[in-house]
Motif scaffolding. Structure first.
Motif, PDB file in Angstrom:
ATOM      1  N   ALA A  77      28.467  44.925  48.061  1.00 56.09           N
ATOM      2  CA  ALA A  77      28.226  45.041  46.640  1.00 56.09           C
ATOM      3  C   ALA A  77      26.773  44.778  46.427  1.00 56.09           C
ATOM      4  O   ALA A  77      26.324  45.373  45.592  1.00 56.09           O
ATOM      5  CB  ALA A  77      29.103  44.535  45.728  1.00 56.09           C
ATOM      6  N   GLU A  78      26.382  43.797  46.878  1.00 54.63           N
ATOM      7  CA  GLU A  78      24.727  43.182  46.568  1.00 54.63           C
ATOM      8  C   GLU A  78      24.000  44.216  47.235  1.00 54.63           C
ATOM      9  O   GLU A  78      22.961  44.578  46.359  1.00 54.63           O
ATOM     10  CB  GLU A  78      24.578  41.886  47.395  1.00 54.63           C
ATOM     11  CG  GLU A  78      23.116  41.451  47.029  1.00 54.63           C
ATOM     12  CD  GLU A  78      22.904  40.211  47.892  1.00 54.63           C
ATOM     13  OE1 GLU A  78      21.951  39.607  47.721  1.00 54.63           O
ATOM     14  OE2 GLU A  78      23.707  40.172  48.859  1.00 54.63           O
ATOM     15  N   LYS A  79      24.128  44.818  48.389  1.00 54.84           N
ATOM     16  CA  LYS A  79      23.286  46.120  48.921  1.00 54.84           C
ATOM     17  C   LYS A  79      23.128  47.144  48.028  1.00 54.84           C
ATOM     18  O   LYS A  79      22.232  47.828  47.812  1.00 54.84           O
ATOM     19  CB  LYS A  79      23.743  46.470  50.233  1.00 54.84           C
ATOM     20  CG  LYS A  79      22.686  47.292  50.955  1.00 54.84           C
ATOM     21  CD  LYS A  79      21.435  46.879  51.310  1.00 54.84           C
ATOM     22  CE  LYS A  79      20.623  47.750  52.029  1.00 54.84           C
ATOM     23  NZ  LYS A  79      19.094  47.177  52.048  1.00 54.84           N
ATOM     24  N   SER A  80      24.421  47.602  47.448  1.00 55.77           N
ATOM     25  CA  SER A  80      24.501  48.737  46.457  1.00 55.77           C
ATOM     26  C   SER A  80      23.707  48.473  45.222  1.00 55.77           C
ATOM     27  O   SER A  80      22.865  49.229  44.777  1.00 55.77           O
ATOM     28  CB  SER A  80      26.074  49.124  46.338  1.00 55.77           C
ATOM     29  OG  SER A  80      26.187  50.156  45.322  1.00 55.77           O
ATOM     30  N   ALA A  81      23.690  47.405  44.979  1.00 46.80           N
ATOM     31  CA  ALA A  81      23.317  46.964  43.370  1.00 46.80           C
ATOM     32  C   ALA A  81      21.746  46.926  43.636  1.00 46.80           C
ATOM     33  O   ALA A  81      20.902  47.341  42.758  1.00 46.80           O
ATOM     34  CB  ALA A  81      23.734  45.580  42.857  1.00 46.80           C
ATOM     35  N   GLU A  82      21.265  46.537  44.743  1.00 51.73           N
ATOM     36  CA  GLU A  82      19.848  46.477  45.112  1.00 51.73           C
ATOM     37  C   GLU A  82      19.423  47.884  45.265  1.00 51.73           C
ATOM     38  O   GLU A  82      18.240  48.328  44.489  1.00 51.73           O
ATOM     39  CB  GLU A  82      19.519  45.852  46.494  1.00 51.73           C
ATOM     40  CG  GLU A  82      19.674  44.325  46.286  1.00 51.73           C
ATOM     41  CD  GLU A  82      19.393  43.843  47.697  1.00 51.73           C
ATOM     42  OE1 GLU A  82      19.289  44.403  48.834  1.00 51.73           O
ATOM     43  OE2 GLU A  82      19.213  42.490  47.930  1.00 51.73           O
ATOM     44  N   LEU A  83      20.037  48.985  45.785  1.00 52.42           N
ATOM     45  CA  LEU A  83      19.633  50.251  45.867  1.00 52.42           C
ATOM     46  C   LEU A  83      19.374  50.959  44.407  1.00 52.42           C
ATOM     47  O   LEU A  83      18.645  51.711  44.127  1.00 52.42           O
ATOM     48  CB  LEU A  83      20.541  51.260  47.002  1.00 52.42           C
ATOM     49  CG  LEU A  83      20.408  50.553  48.317  1.00 52.42           C
ATOM     50  CD1 LEU A  83      21.549  51.461  48.974  1.00 52.42           C
ATOM     51  CD2 LEU A  83      18.988  50.911  48.895  1.00 52.42           C
ATOM     52  N   ALA A  84      20.723  50.588  43.552  1.00 53.89           N
ATOM     53  CA  ALA A  84      20.524  51.257  42.287  1.00 53.89           C
ATOM     54  C   ALA A  84      19.390  50.769  41.532  1.00 53.89           C
ATOM     55  O   ALA A  84      18.826  51.532  40.791  1.00 53.89           O
ATOM     56  CB  ALA A  84      21.832  50.791  41.942  1.00 53.89           C
ATOM     57  N   GLN A 114      16.284  52.512  42.366  1.00 51.48           N
ATOM     58  CA  GLN A 114      16.343  53.906  41.896  1.00 51.48           C
ATOM     59  C   GLN A 114      15.931  53.671  40.124  1.00 51.48           C
ATOM     60  O   GLN A 114      15.305  54.532  39.881  1.00 51.48           O
ATOM     61  CB  GLN A 114      17.573  54.587  42.124  1.00 51.48           C
ATOM     62  CG  GLN A 114      17.717  55.981  41.649  1.00 51.48           C
ATOM     63  CD  GLN A 114      19.015  56.528  41.893  1.00 51.48           C
ATOM     64  OE1 GLN A 114      19.918  55.855  42.058  1.00 51.48           O
ATOM     65  NE2 GLN A 114      18.990  57.908  41.843  1.00 51.48           N
ATOM     66  N   ASN A 115      16.554  52.925  39.733  1.00 58.81           N
ATOM     67  CA  ASN A 115      16.318  52.867  38.327  1.00 58.81           C
ATOM     68  C   ASN A 115      14.813  52.304  37.896  1.00 58.81           C
ATOM     69  O   ASN A 115      14.201  52.952  37.013  1.00 58.81           O
ATOM     70  CB  ASN A 115      17.226  51.504  37.539  1.00 58.81           C
ATOM     71  CG  ASN A 115      18.562  51.715  37.389  1.00 58.81           C
ATOM     72  OD1 ASN A 115      18.863  53.144  37.345  1.00 58.81           O
ATOM     73  ND2 ASN A 115      19.398  50.894  37.499  1.00 58.81           N
ATOM     74  N   GLU A 116      14.091  51.518  38.706  1.00 55.81           N
ATOM     75  CA  GLU A 116      12.841  51.177  38.569  1.00 55.81           C
ATOM     76  C   GLU A 116      11.893  52.260  38.781  1.00 55.81           C
ATOM     77  O   GLU A 116      10.888  52.686  38.141  1.00 55.81           O
ATOM     78  CB  GLU A 116      12.285  49.963  39.440  1.00 55.81           C
ATOM     79  CG  GLU A 116      13.021  48.617  39.195  1.00 55.81           C
ATOM     80  CD  GLU A 116      12.861  47.761  39.929  1.00 55.81           C
ATOM     81  OE1 GLU A 116      12.232  47.782  41.052  1.00 55.81           O
ATOM     82  OE2 GLU A 116      12.905  46.399  39.824  1.00 55.81           O
ATOM     83  N   GLN A 117      11.968  53.115  39.684  1.00 46.63           N
ATOM     84  CA  GLN A 117      11.652  54.454  40.019  1.00 46.63           C
ATOM     85  C   GLN A 117      11.577  55.266  38.926  1.00 46.63           C
ATOM     86  O   GLN A 117      10.539  56.074  38.591  1.00 46.63           O
ATOM     87  CB  GLN A 117      11.936  55.071  41.596  1.00 46.63           C
ATOM     88  CG  GLN A 117      11.503  54.083  42.391  1.00 46.63           C
ATOM     89  CD  GLN A 117      12.217  54.735  43.961  1.00 46.63           C
ATOM     90  OE1 GLN A 117      12.865  55.770  43.929  1.00 46.63           O
ATOM     91  NE2 GLN A 117      11.832  53.966  45.126  1.00 46.63           N
ATOM     92  N   ALA A 160      20.874  43.035  35.933  1.00 53.16           N
ATOM     93  CA  ALA A 160      21.997  42.214  35.560  1.00 53.16           C
ATOM     94  C   ALA A 160      23.169  42.460  36.379  1.00 53.16           C
ATOM     95  O   ALA A 160      23.934  41.605  37.200  1.00 53.16           O
ATOM     96  CB  ALA A 160      22.559  42.203  34.019  1.00 53.16           C
ATOM     97  N   ASN A 161      23.242  43.860  36.812  1.00 52.00           N
ATOM     98  CA  ASN A 161      24.318  44.014  37.922  1.00 52.00           C
ATOM     99  C   ASN A 161      23.913  43.332  39.289  1.00 52.00           C
ATOM    100  O   ASN A 161      24.612  43.118  40.044  1.00 52.00           O
ATOM    101  CB  ASN A 161      24.541  45.464  38.102  1.00 52.00           C
ATOM    102  CG  ASN A 161      25.201  46.039  37.020  1.00 52.00           C
ATOM    103  OD1 ASN A 161      25.911  45.470  35.998  1.00 52.00           O
ATOM    104  ND2 ASN A 161      24.944  47.610  36.695  1.00 52.00           N
ATOM    105  N   LEU A 162      22.733  43.405  39.468  1.00 55.49           N
ATOM    106  CA  LEU A 162      22.255  42.974  40.975  1.00 55.49           C
ATOM    107  C   LEU A 162      22.239  41.555  41.054  1.00 55.49           C
ATOM    108  O   LEU A 162      22.803  40.768  41.869  1.00 55.49           O
ATOM    109  CB  LEU A 162      20.595  43.261  41.052  1.00 55.49           C
ATOM    110  CG  LEU A 162      20.095  42.801  42.380  1.00 55.49           C
ATOM    111  CD1 LEU A 162      20.748  43.301  43.602  1.00 55.49           C
ATOM    112  CD2 LEU A 162      18.673  43.266  42.264  1.00 55.49           C
TER     113      LEU A 162
END
Length: 355
Positions: free
Chosen positions: A119-126, A129-132, A149-151
């Protein structure tokens, strides 16, 4: 009338006895009186034996009965639930801080940690993407903050899973002896239930209670020795003296600390503490010379310059095979060692050297 023979015999015997006592009385009256010798008056004052006792500088020790005690004793308890899977340490074993005493079954804790990592890895990828997308204007600042916050929440979940997994290992909180085991392999432990007891016996404590009459002499850091029932004599220092007396015994608790690197001295042994309380003048007198005066005070009798008896109350500070060390006397004294119980204060005596 004629008397019977038996009556005549009785009368004759009675007459003879009466004549005997009459004759004895007449002889005693005629004999010269014997002069009784008069008791000889006492020839001078009574004689006592005395010995010159010098004054010496002596270290004062306060003797306190006590016992050895572990510096720390802690029951190691489980923080989570589980079945004991391993018990790698035997009771009575010396262990280092952090060594595992009981290990619970991992169960699903490892799987929960793996899930948290995913779940941490998924939150990092998301979040990446949000920052880009935010840089290109396709994401609002609020969406970027929500992704962060999710991360953070996923990272907290990882930390929680790591703690839950680490709690299966019940470790020694300090270096010492694993003195007693409470849980064996296969036992179920819930939160707060014990694995075993850890004690620290290096350094070791000797604890006791000092009477209120001696409490003022006790100082933290004072040198002290402890004689154990085994015959060992160990040296240490006073680390604690209570400020409040026990309401029942009116004594003050004290603790002495001493090194025990080989762990050969056990907790719970009876000990006699000799605690340094300064130094001062003292006299070594025979135990037999101690007497009580009319007020019930313990002391000694000695002879002053004019040959008269004087009494001085004393305080016993130490008992030895050669006698007792006392305080309360001043300078060299002519101590009465024989006859001290038969003379009174101020009485004139003749002094003979002690044998």
């Amino acid at each position: 009338m004629r008397l019977k023979p038996q009556y005549l015999f009785v009368i004759v015997v009675a007459g003879l006895v009466a004549l005997y006592f009459i004759a004895r009385s007449l002889m005693s009256l005629g004999a010269p009186a014997t002069a009784h010798p008069k008791a000889k008056p006492p020839s001078g004052p009574p004689s006592v034996q005395a010995r010159l006792i010098p004054e010496v500088e002596r270290r004062y020790d306060v003797v306190v009965r006590g016992r050895t005690q572990a510096t720390r004793a802690v029951v190691v308890r489980s923080e989570t639930s589980g079945v004991v899977a391993q018990a790698p340490v035997l009771q009575g074993t010396y262990v280092r801080q952090g060594q595992v005493l009981c290990r619970l079954a991992v169960d699903a804790r490892q799987a929960a940690l793996d899930q948290a990592h995913a779940a941490e890895k998924s939150a990092e990828l998301a979040q990446q993407q949000n920052e880009q997308l935010a840089a290109k204007g396709f994401r609002s600042p609020t969406q970027v903050l929500q992704g962060q916050a999710n991360l953070d929440a996923s990272r907290a979940a990882v930390r929680q899973a790591e703690i839950a997994l680490a709690q299966v290992n019940l470790k020694a909180p300090f270096t010492g002896v694993f003195d007693h085991r409470d849980a064996e392999i296969g036992a179920f432990l819930g939160p707060g239930q014990p694995c075993g007891t850890m004690i620290e016996i290096d350094p070791l404590l000797v604890v006791g209670d000092v009477p209120e009459t001696q409490a003022a002499k006790m100082k933290v850091g004072a040198l002290a020795t402890a004689k154990l029932v085994s015959g060992q004599t160990l040296s240490g220092r006073i680390r604690y003296v209570s400020r409040d007396a026990d309401p029942q015994t009116r004594t003050y608790h004290l603790e002495m600390t001493l090194p025990n690197p080989r762990l050969d001295v056990r907790s719970g042994l009876s000990a006699e503490m000799h605690i340094g309380a300064g130094s001062g003048p003292a006299h070594l007198v025979p135990v037999s010379s101690l007497v009580l005066d009319s007020a019930g005070r313990q002391g000694v009798r000695y002879v002053v310059g004019d040959g008269r008896v004087a009494f001085a109350p004393v305080n016993v500070i130490e008992e030895t095979h050669d006698g007792v060390w006392v305080t309360g006397l001043s300078g060299p004294v002519q101590l009465i060692t024989v006859g001290q119980s038969y003379v009174a204060d101020g009485q004139k005596v003749r002094v003979a050297a002690a044998q």
